[in-house]
Design a protein around this motif. Structure first.
Motif, PDB file in Angstrom:
ATOM      1  N   ASN A 213      44.546  47.077  19.217  1.00  0.00           N
ATOM      2  CA  ASN A 213      42.954  47.252  19.532  1.00  0.00           C
ATOM      3  C   ASN A 213      42.242  46.257  18.671  1.00  0.00           C
ATOM      4  O   ASN A 213      41.114  46.444  18.291  1.00  0.00           O
ATOM      5  CB  ASN A 213      42.423  48.776  19.407  1.00  0.00           C
ATOM      6  CG  ASN A 213      41.115  49.118  20.105  1.00  0.00           C
ATOM      7  OD1 ASN A 213      41.308  48.538  21.404  1.00  0.00           O
ATOM      8  ND2 ASN A 213      40.457  49.660  19.678  1.00  0.00           N
ATOM      9  N   TYR A 446      44.650  53.449  27.125  1.00  0.00           N
ATOM     10  CA  TYR A 446      43.318  53.471  26.868  1.00  0.00           C
ATOM     11  C   TYR A 446      42.830  54.460  27.819  1.00  0.00           C
ATOM     12  O   TYR A 446      42.598  54.270  28.898  1.00  0.00           O
ATOM     13  CB  TYR A 446      42.725  52.170  27.057  1.00  0.00           C
ATOM     14  CG  TYR A 446      43.408  51.137  26.183  1.00  0.00           C
ATOM     15  CD1 TYR A 446      42.824  50.778  24.948  1.00  0.00           C
ATOM     16  CD2 TYR A 446      44.394  50.365  26.388  1.00  0.00           C
ATOM     17  CE1 TYR A 446      43.241  49.890  24.013  1.00  0.00           C
ATOM     18  CE2 TYR A 446      44.945  49.357  25.585  1.00  0.00           C
ATOM     19  CZ  TYR A 446      44.324  49.114  24.441  1.00  0.00           C
ATOM     20  OH  TYR A 446      44.806  48.196  23.533  1.00  0.00           O
ATOM     21  N   GLN A 479      41.842  45.069  23.456  1.00  0.00           N
ATOM     22  CA  GLN A 479      40.967  45.683  22.873  1.00  0.00           C
ATOM     23  C   GLN A 479      39.756  46.302  23.771  1.00  0.00           C
ATOM     24  O   GLN A 479      39.325  45.716  24.483  1.00  0.00           O
ATOM     25  CB  GLN A 479      40.153  44.888  21.572  1.00  0.00           C
ATOM     26  CG  GLN A 479      39.290  45.599  20.748  1.00  0.00           C
ATOM     27  CD  GLN A 479      38.629  44.548  19.731  1.00  0.00           C
ATOM     28  OE1 GLN A 479      39.178  43.468  19.403  1.00  0.00           O
ATOM     29  NE2 GLN A 479      37.818  45.075  18.955  1.00  0.00           N
TER      30      GLN A 479
END
Length: 716
Positions: A213, A446, A479
């Motif tokens: 990230n 995510y 990220q």
């Protein structure tokens, strides 16, 4: 009498025939004899050392299965298990120990700042003695290549990435809010005191699969494992005061540090370009508790800080200026444990929690946000030998962000809940003293964007000579978008970049040279169709970009007596299409050329250290609405010379003075244009200048320690 003699001869013959002779020869990987190696049977006093030609021979009364151990400094210890009768005329070859100081070290993209590192670019005390840094570890790192000079911001901008692409960790655990909040054109500072850290690893790219990230960079801060002695630190400064204390017991230690900053007295003497209703005021407290166990160490780190200010800033579109009032409270705590499990296994685990509350008032609008974030991590490491090590683990990040906005006719609340889970696997393979490989892979889930991403990483290093080595690195990195986007649209996808790095490093007797070329390719960057992120913005992931360049670093503390200096240069070529950009262009935070020179000179007769820092940065792009070109204009170059003087009043009392931008260069950070044109169709503008062209600092620092000599000024 003859009978007695015969009986004694009989006993001697029994003893003689019951002994076993162990013999052989010990050589290295090139078949050269090793002299002085220890050879012995484990658990006994039976053994010998190798002679001129690497040979050894000794006798033992032991029988049956035994363990023969052969060891020598800078070589791997060898163990042979078998029947003692077979330990004859052995030909033993020892392998080089790959953990010696002469072994190859993977260095692509990584700067070490530690007293314990094999190759240390900076030392911990460099942070507080670099003239331009003002005691901020981020300020010291900005003198290294790969960083851009964005004087009005204060955060780390690394290799064409914006500041949100750099993540900071303390003892391997994520820090979610590493900087104090501020307003436009007033640079921020890192929250944490450099005195509690003994090691800094600054990775400008290609970093380990352990860290995710983060698109551009990671900064690792390691707290001191064990303080050398009990001490008290007292600081009295023109901007405030500080107090620290370290206590030690048998296996336990505690360090606390507190500081108070108030700029009101300073601004009364040296006013700046802002109209202050209430100058900046802040208080900070930190503590590190350490508990040593037989096979590990437990640490608890906690930090709390609060800050507030109230000022009016000039604005070309607001006649009376823009009044900004800010109040922030931040609490961060982490607990880590590192221990040895046995049989080559070790464990590292930790947990951090952050509570951050910011109340911001801009003219008649109120913005209040709360962030609660946590990071949990578990990592195992298996050392098979000095040539092969394996690391793997898992971690989880969670963030709850809530914000409330209120103005004359508007009241709104919004935010997001984010959960990311990652797993990683990485191996270190040392083929020889001259060749090393690190291979890893990271997988992340995510939750907000419902994505599962796999990111491979690989680095290789080859020792080209006794003092030089070449390193290559490749990595894939993902990220989340930053909070300013996620709070309005939490479903945008992750952003991606690929790093390609080639590094050459030469180290010899206090001299270090590094040259590194790199290429970064961005994809899936977040874009929106309004001036700023908001409820009416349409977001997508159609952005892209690249960054490429050259970084050069030289440090030398041997050539000139009592002088330590370093030089760094960065060339950056970057363009990106992101945010509300209509096309791909060099972003306004990126300088094409950055140069830093830092020098420290110890004057024995004066008991003083004199420091010098020079920073040059080429102009940065800005958008001029009077032309058709997007970001087509450049500011003038940035220049700053800073000086400091540390005078050793006594072994534990230091008087410290510094002046930033001592020559008073009139730097310009950019321009603000009017929202509407004049009668001729031209848009007026004003220059965005630093709040103050210079900053003066005076401090008195007193250490009270057990040995009465806790000072290292003459060793820097």
């Amino acid at each position: 009498m003859q009978s007695l003699i015969k009986f004694l001869i009989f006993l001697i013959s029994i003893v003689t025939f019951s002994q076993t002779t162990i013999s052989g020869k010990v050589t290295d990987s090139k078949n050269q004899p090793i002299v002085g190696a220890n050879v012995y049977l484990d658990g006994t006093y039976d053994g010998s050392t190798t002679k001129d030609q690497g040979g050894f021979s000794f006798t033992t009364d032991e029988t049956g299965s035994q363990t023969l151990i052969i060891s020598y400094l800078s070589y791997e210890t060898k163990t042979i298990v078998g029947d003692v009768s077979t330990f004859k005329n052995l030909q033993i070859k020892l392998k080089d120990d790959m953990e010696t100081l002469d072994a190859v070290v993977i260095s692509a993209g990584t700067f070490e700042a530690s007293d314990n590192s094999k190759v240390s670019v900076l030392k911990p005390l460099d942070v507080v003695t670099t003239a331009s840094a003002l005691g901020d570890f981020v300020g010291a790192l900005q003198t290294l290549p790969g960083t851009s000079t964005v004087a009005e911001d204060g955060r780390l901008f690394v290799r064409g990435g914006d500041a949100n692409e750099t993540q900071i960790f303390i003892d391997g655990i994520r820090v979610f809010t590493p900087y104090s909040p501020t307003t436009n054109n007033i640079p921020t500072r890192g929250r944490y005191s450099p005195f509690l850290f003994d090691g800094i690893t600054f990775s400008t790219g290609g970093y380990s699969a352990e860290f995710g990230n983060a698109l551009s960079s990671v900064l690792l801060l390691n707290t001191i494992d064990e303080p050398d002695q009990e001490k008290t630190n007292i600081g009295i400064m023109t901007v405030g005061a500080s107090l620290g204390r370290t206590e030690k017991w048998d296996d336990t230690s505690l360090s606390v540090n507190a500081s108070y900053i108030n700029l009101a007295p300073y601004l009364a003497m040296f006013s700046d370009r802002n109209d202050w209703e209430k100058p900046y005021e802040g208080a900070q407290g930190e503590a590190v508790f350490r508990q040593k166990f037989t096979s590990g160490m437990l640490k608890f780190y906690a930090a709390f800080d609060t800050s507030n200010f109230d000022l009016t800033q000039e604005d070309i579109n607001v006649a009376d200026g823009v009044r900004v009032k800010l109040n922030n409270r931040n609490f961060y705590a982490n607990t880590t444990y590192q221990g040895v499990l046995g049989n080559g296994w070790s464990l590292q685990t930790g947990l951090s929690y952050t509570i951050a509350k910011t109340d911001l008032k801009i003219i008649d609008s109120d913005i209040n946000n709360d962030e609660n974030s946590a990071h949990m991590k578990l990592k195992f490491r298996k050392r098979f030998n000095s040539r092969f090590k394996l690391s793997f683990g898992a971690e989880h990040f969670t963030t709850k962000f809530d914000e409330a906005f209120s103005a004359e006719d508007v009241n709104a609340t919004y935010g997001f809940n984010n959960n990311n889970t990652g797993i990683f696997l990485e191996s270190d393979i040392i083929f020889s003293m001259a060749l090393a490989l690190k291979v890893g892979v990271r997988a992340d889930n995510y939750a907000l964007s419902n994505e599962f991403q796999i990111a491979p990483r690989i680095s290789v290093a080859h020792k080209t000579s006794k003092n030089g080595q070449l390193s290559l690195a490749y990595g894939n990195f993902y990220q989340n978008a930053n909070n300013n986007i996620l709070k309005f649209n939490s479903e945008v996808q992750t952003q991606n970049t690929k790093h390609y790095i080639m590094n050459y490093q030469y180290v010899n007797d206090g001299r270090l040279f590094r040259a590194e070329v790199y290429r970064k390719e961005y994809d899936n960057l977040v874009k929106f169709d309004t001036d700023f992120e908001g409820f009416d913005s349409n977001f997508d992931n159609t952005g892209s970009g690249f960054a490429q360049g050259l970084d050069i670093f030289w440090r030398d503390n041997k050539s000139l007596k009592n002088v330590d200096y370093w030089l760094s240069y960065s060339y950056l070529d970057t363009e990106r299409d992101y945010r509300n950009f209509p096309m791909q262009a060099q972003p306004s935070f990126a300088n094409s050329h950055n140069f830093s020179a830092v020098a420290k000179y110890w004057v024995e007769d004066w008991k003083s250290q004199i420091g010098f820092s020079y920073t040059f940065a080429s102009g940065r792009p800005y958008d001029n609405p009077n032309t058709d070109a997007f970001l087509g204009e450049m500011t003038k170059s940035y220049n700053s010379i800073s000086l400091n003087w540390a005078y050793l009043i006594s072994p534990q009392k230091i008087l410290y003075l510094s002046v930033n931008n001592v020559l008073g260069f009139k730097n310009i950070n950019g321009y603000q244009y009017a929202d509407t044109s004049d009668v001729n169709g031209n848009f007026d503008r004003r220059a965005l200048k630093p709040a103050a062209d210079q900053f003066f600092f005076v401090g008195f620092f007193w250490t009270i320690s057990e040995d009465g000599k806790d000072n290292q000024l003459d060793n820097l």
